[in-house]
Scaffold this motif. Structure first.
Motif, PDB file in Angstrom:
ATOM      1  N   LEU A 199       6.658  -8.707   8.498  1.00  0.00           N
ATOM      2  CA  LEU A 199       5.134  -8.306   8.360  1.00  0.00           C
ATOM      3  C   LEU A 199       4.238  -8.907   7.744  1.00  0.00           C
ATOM      4  O   LEU A 199       4.624  -9.900   6.840  1.00  0.00           O
ATOM      5  N   PRO A 200       2.762  -8.480   7.679  1.00  0.00           N
ATOM      6  CA  PRO A 200       1.943  -9.280   6.976  1.00  0.00           C
ATOM      7  C   PRO A 200       2.308  -9.143   6.027  1.00  0.00           C
ATOM      8  O   PRO A 200       1.851  -8.151   5.615  1.00  0.00           O
ATOM      9  N   GLY A 201       1.039 -10.818   5.214  1.00  0.00           N
ATOM     10  CA  GLY A 201       1.362 -10.120   3.859  1.00  0.00           C
ATOM     11  C   GLY A 201       0.648  -9.863   2.813  1.00  0.00           C
ATOM     12  O   GLY A 201       0.217  -9.529   2.011  1.00  0.00           O
ATOM     13  N   TRP A 202      -0.915  -8.871   3.821  1.00  0.00           N
ATOM     14  CA  TRP A 202      -2.181  -8.974   3.249  1.00  0.00           C
ATOM     15  C   TRP A 202      -2.400  -7.939   2.408  1.00  0.00           C
ATOM     16  O   TRP A 202      -2.725  -7.428   1.548  1.00  0.00           O
ATOM     17  N   PRO A 203      -0.861  -6.663   1.923  1.00  0.00           N
ATOM     18  CA  PRO A 203      -1.307  -5.696   1.502  1.00  0.00           C
ATOM     19  C   PRO A 203      -1.562  -5.692  -0.210  1.00  0.00           C
ATOM     20  O   PRO A 203      -2.321  -4.581  -0.511  1.00  0.00           O
ATOM     21  N   VAL A 204      -1.369  -6.495  -0.199  1.00  0.00           N
ATOM     22  CA  VAL A 204      -0.391  -7.023  -1.843  1.00  0.00           C
ATOM     23  C   VAL A 204      -2.329  -7.535  -2.232  1.00  0.00           C
ATOM     24  O   VAL A 204      -2.103  -7.346  -3.282  1.00  0.00           O
ATOM     25  N   TYR A 205      -2.519  -8.297  -1.468  1.00  0.00           N
ATOM     26  CA  TYR A 205      -4.003  -8.318  -1.799  1.00  0.00           C
ATOM     27  C   TYR A 205      -5.411  -7.132  -1.946  1.00  0.00           C
ATOM     28  O   TYR A 205      -5.514  -7.224  -2.319  1.00  0.00           O
ATOM     29  N   ALA A 206      -4.884  -6.483   0.044  1.00  0.00           N
ATOM     30  CA  ALA A 206      -5.898  -5.660  -0.294  1.00  0.00           C
ATOM     31  C   ALA A 206      -5.892  -4.790  -1.297  1.00  0.00           C
ATOM     32  O   ALA A 206      -6.833  -4.099  -1.869  1.00  0.00           O
ATOM     33  N   GLU A 207      -4.593  -4.269  -1.579  1.00  0.00           N
ATOM     34  CA  GLU A 207      -4.851  -3.553  -3.146  1.00  0.00           C
ATOM     35  C   GLU A 207      -4.807  -4.120  -4.675  1.00  0.00           C
ATOM     36  O   GLU A 207      -5.358  -2.484  -5.066  1.00  0.00           O
ATOM     37  N   ARG A 208      -4.827  -4.975  -4.586  1.00  0.00           N
ATOM     38  CA  ARG A 208      -5.770  -5.998  -5.453  1.00  0.00           C
ATOM     39  C   ARG A 208      -7.646  -5.816  -5.161  1.00  0.00           C
ATOM     40  O   ARG A 208      -8.347  -5.859  -6.462  1.00  0.00           O
ATOM     41  N   LEU A 209      -7.419  -5.409  -4.525  1.00  0.00           N
ATOM     42  CA  LEU A 209      -8.903  -5.751  -4.470  1.00  0.00           C
ATOM     43  C   LEU A 209      -9.727  -3.912  -4.656  1.00  0.00           C
ATOM     44  O   LEU A 209     -10.238  -3.758  -5.180  1.00  0.00           O
ATOM     45  N   LEU A 210      -8.964  -3.639  -4.141  1.00  0.00           N
ATOM     46  CA  LEU A 210      -8.854  -1.732  -4.286  1.00  0.00           C
ATOM     47  C   LEU A 210      -8.784  -1.708  -5.645  1.00  0.00           C
ATOM     48  O   LEU A 210      -9.911  -1.181  -6.491  1.00  0.00           O
ATOM     49  N   SER A 211      -8.001  -1.967  -6.277  1.00  0.00           N
ATOM     50  CA  SER A 211      -7.860  -1.703  -7.714  1.00  0.00           C
ATOM     51  C   SER A 211      -9.022  -2.563  -9.022  1.00  0.00           C
ATOM     52  O   SER A 211      -9.686  -1.600  -9.258  1.00  0.00           O
ATOM     53  N   PHE A 212      -9.366  -3.101  -8.346  1.00  0.00           N
ATOM     54  CA  PHE A 212     -10.419  -3.916  -9.195  1.00  0.00           C
ATOM     55  C   PHE A 212     -11.908  -3.584  -9.308  1.00  0.00           C
ATOM     56  O   PHE A 212     -12.307  -2.976  -9.802  1.00  0.00           O
ATOM     57  N   LEU A 213     -12.143  -2.581  -8.036  1.00  0.00           N
ATOM     58  CA  LEU A 213     -13.100  -1.780  -7.478  1.00  0.00           C
ATOM     59  C   LEU A 213     -13.280  -0.782  -7.850  1.00  0.00           C
ATOM     60  O   LEU A 213     -13.597  -0.080  -8.256  1.00  0.00           O
ATOM     61  N   GLN A 214     -11.911  -0.075  -7.627  1.00  0.00           N
ATOM     62  CA  GLN A 214     -11.981   1.401  -8.315  1.00  0.00           C
ATOM     63  C   GLN A 214     -12.036   1.826  -9.660  1.00  0.00           C
ATOM     64  O   GLN A 214     -12.037   2.398 -10.232  1.00  0.00           O
ATOM     65  N   GLU A 215     -11.557   0.537 -10.444  1.00  0.00           N
ATOM     66  CA  GLU A 215     -11.420   0.202 -12.225  1.00  0.00           C
ATOM     67  C   GLU A 215     -12.978   0.439 -12.362  1.00  0.00           C
ATOM     68  O   GLU A 215     -13.814   1.036 -13.141  1.00  0.00           O
ATOM     69  N   ARG A 216     -13.851   0.556 -11.334  1.00  0.00           N
ATOM     70  CA  ARG A 216     -15.043  -0.313 -12.268  1.00  0.00           C
ATOM     71  C   ARG A 216     -15.934   0.546 -11.779  1.00  0.00           C
ATOM     72  O   ARG A 216     -17.701   0.881 -11.410  1.00  0.00           O
ATOM     73  N   GLY A 217     -15.254   2.032 -10.428  1.00  0.00           N
ATOM     74  CA  GLY A 217     -15.980   2.941 -10.102  1.00  0.00           C
ATOM     75  C   GLY A 217     -16.400   3.127  -8.716  1.00  0.00           C
ATOM     76  O   GLY A 217     -16.770   4.237  -8.510  1.00  0.00           O
ATOM     77  N   MET A 218     -16.193   2.770  -7.812  1.00  0.00           N
ATOM     78  CA  MET A 218     -16.466   2.418  -6.153  1.00  0.00           C
ATOM     79  C   MET A 218     -14.835   3.231  -5.604  1.00  0.00           C
ATOM     80  O   MET A 218     -14.079   2.956  -6.441  1.00  0.00           O
ATOM     81  N   GLU A 219     -16.249   4.056  -4.659  1.00  0.00           N
ATOM     82  CA  GLU A 219     -15.228   5.269  -3.894  1.00  0.00           C
ATOM     83  C   GLU A 219     -14.845   4.212  -2.479  1.00  0.00           C
ATOM     84  O   GLU A 219     -15.681   4.350  -1.884  1.00  0.00           O
TER      85      GLU A 219
END
Ligand SMILES: [Zn+2]
Length: 505
Positions: free
Chosen positions: A116-136
């Motif tokens: 399976l493609p390995g991008w979910p771990v990077y998508a997860e890092r991006l999401l947590s970075f932006l969500q910690e900063r209050g982006m929906e």
């Protein structure tokens, strides 16, 4: 950064010809300008610093997840020039390469054949970075003419840069672009009634048909005709969708292996041997027409369909008994259609894409020697995926609304240090050394070192919109302001400890 020596044309008025709220906010803060003649954003020192911090913050998260930073000159081949040279054996996989440019981060991954493609771990890092900063943000799978992609997007207005039409559910928050892939449906089981021809004079629209037959649109099936072209071959395709759905052209193109499609005109229909426009249906179509059924049609019973005769429809049409066709996801949700997550009605909205991930790589054919040896020394081809993070879209999406301060961790500067007039040169000196100290410790600081009345500088500070402000009263004390109020008046050496919990890495 010192206010006196930094180019930042702060402005009370929005720039001309700009509709994007994020860009207006950045322009008011003096962080960006707009070039209408070429429709592009011009980033000024403060905005550039914001993009750089955003880029390095994300890169370090991706790096800690395993991505390797490389520089390949930002060519069409992406990071393939590196991969083709360094990849030798299976123990090097998964491999993720990352190339940063001014306004985006390219992430490309290489996984063992068949995995399976390995991008979910990077998508997860991006999401947590932006969500910690209050982006929906919303995450969804979207159709492309060839294949599909995973998209991370934030909500925006219709006139925002890069805005794409979406459907959003006010009840549960589900949001996706109109090209989003939809889950298959299971139609309720019912007893099959016979196929019956009924006269429906003038019923060339679903609304009129439903009025005459007294049935809801969801019990009808639309047969929509498209002229399709692929590799020089043209043909007519008939798309079957439930009466309350619309055909999504991107999805239809994808279902036809990337054929270019447009609505068929009467001349196309005549050529294909169909000449009763408005009353066409899947039963008894000429063999030259390629029929595709939407997920919302497969398995349905007792539906109303066109009868391919003038002024006539069939009732009681059953999938499998009366007609059948290859099935694909080819429809989009109209406003008021049931939400795929909770079933409540969806509404029209807009999203701005901040990142996308997809399998494959357009430049692969130019790198035929890309491969690796597996445990048995057999040559294998890696699974390749590609992701792009749009830093500019994130900056615009994060810039917020009106004259409100920027979000913590997503702003041109973290904090403004401002010596008050009454403090005289002592306050000015103390502010300068405090700003230097905070900057050394990783804060992005703007020091307002100009000799101007407090009122003028404070009014401007609101436009600059740093999430935190430190007002230095004299050589001893300062007041820290953030989140719309005072966080406390403390001795100068207490400023940093007070700020520390507010830091975002
Ligand atoms: Zn919902």
């Amino acid at each position: 950064m010192k206010r006196s020596t930094t180019l930042m044309p702060v402005s009370k008025n929005p720039p001309a010809k700009v509709r994007d709220k994020g860009l207006i906010r950045l322009a008011k803060a003096g962080a960006a300008a707009y070039d209408a003649s070429r429709d592009r954003i011009l980033w000024l020192p403060l905005g550039k610093a914001m993009l750089e911090r955003l880029g390095s913050g994300l890169s370090s998260r991706f790096q800690s997840a395993g991505a390797q930073p490389v520089d390949c000159g930002q060519g069409e081949g992406g990071t393939l020039p590196v991969a083709v040279r360094v990849l030798k054996t299976v123990d090097q996989l998964p491999l993720a390469l990352m190339e940063k440019s001014g306004d985006s981060i390219l992430l490309e991954g290489f996984d063992p054949e068949g995995s399976l493609p390995g991008w979910p771990v990077y998508a997860e890092r991006l999401l947590s970075f932006l969500q910690e900063r209050g982006m929906e943000l919303s995450v969804f799978q979207e159709a492309l003419p060839f294949g599909e992609r995973t998209v991370i997007a934030c909500g925006c207005d219709g006139d925002a840069r890069g805005a794409r039409e979406s459907r959003t559910c006010p009840a549960c928050g589900w949001t996706a672009s109109v090209d989003t892939l939809l889950p298959p449906e299971t139609p309720p089981d019912e007893e099959e009634r016979p196929l019956e021809a009924v006269l429906t004079p003038g019923a060339t629209t679903i609304a009129e048909l439903c009025r005459q037959l007294g049935c809801p649109p969801g019990r009808t099936i639309k047969t929509m005709f498209y002229a399709a072209e692929k590799e020089g071959r043209t043909f007519v395709a008939a798309a079957l969708v439930r009466g309350d759905r619309a055909v999504n052209v991107t999805k239809l193109s994808r279902a036809l292996d990337g054929a270019v499609v447009r609505r068929a005109e009467s001349v196309d229909l005549k050529q294909a041997g169909c000449d009763v426009a408005g009353f066409l249906g899947p039963v008894g179509l000429p063999g030259t027409v390629q029929v595709i059924a939407d997920l919302s049609v497969a398995g349905t019973k007792n539906r109303v369909i066109g009868a391919n005769r003038p002024e006539t429809h069939f009732t009681g049409a059953c999938w499998g008994r009366d007609y059948e066709a290859p099935v694909a996801d080819i429809s989009g949700l109209e406003p008021q259609a049931p939400c795929p997550a909770c079933g409540k009605p969806v509404e029209k909205g807009w999203v701005r894409v901040v990142a996308e991930f997809a399998k494959g790589h357009p430049a692969l054919p130019a790198f035929p020697s890309l491969g690796y040896l597996d445990e048995n020394r057999k040559r294998k081809l890696p699974e390749v995926w590609r992701g792009r993070i749009q830093l500019e879209a994130i900056a615009l999406g994060a810039a917020g609304d009106g004259d409100r301060p920027f979000r913590r961790g997503l702003s041109p500067a973290d904090l403004l240090v401002l010596p008050l007039e009454t403090g005289g040169t002592e306050a000015a000196k103390a502010a300068e050394s405090l700003a230097e100290k905070l900057e050394r410790n990783g804060w992005a600081v703007l020091l307002d070192d100009r000799v101007l009345p407090d009122g003028v500088r404070l009014a401007e500070a609101a436009l600059v919109g740093t999430p935190l402000q430190v007002l230095v009263a004299d050589g001893q004390e300062a007041e820290v302001i953030g989140g719309g109020g005072s966080l406390g008046r403390v001795p100068l050496e207490g400023v940093e400890p007070l700020l520390e919990p507010l830091r975002l890495d």
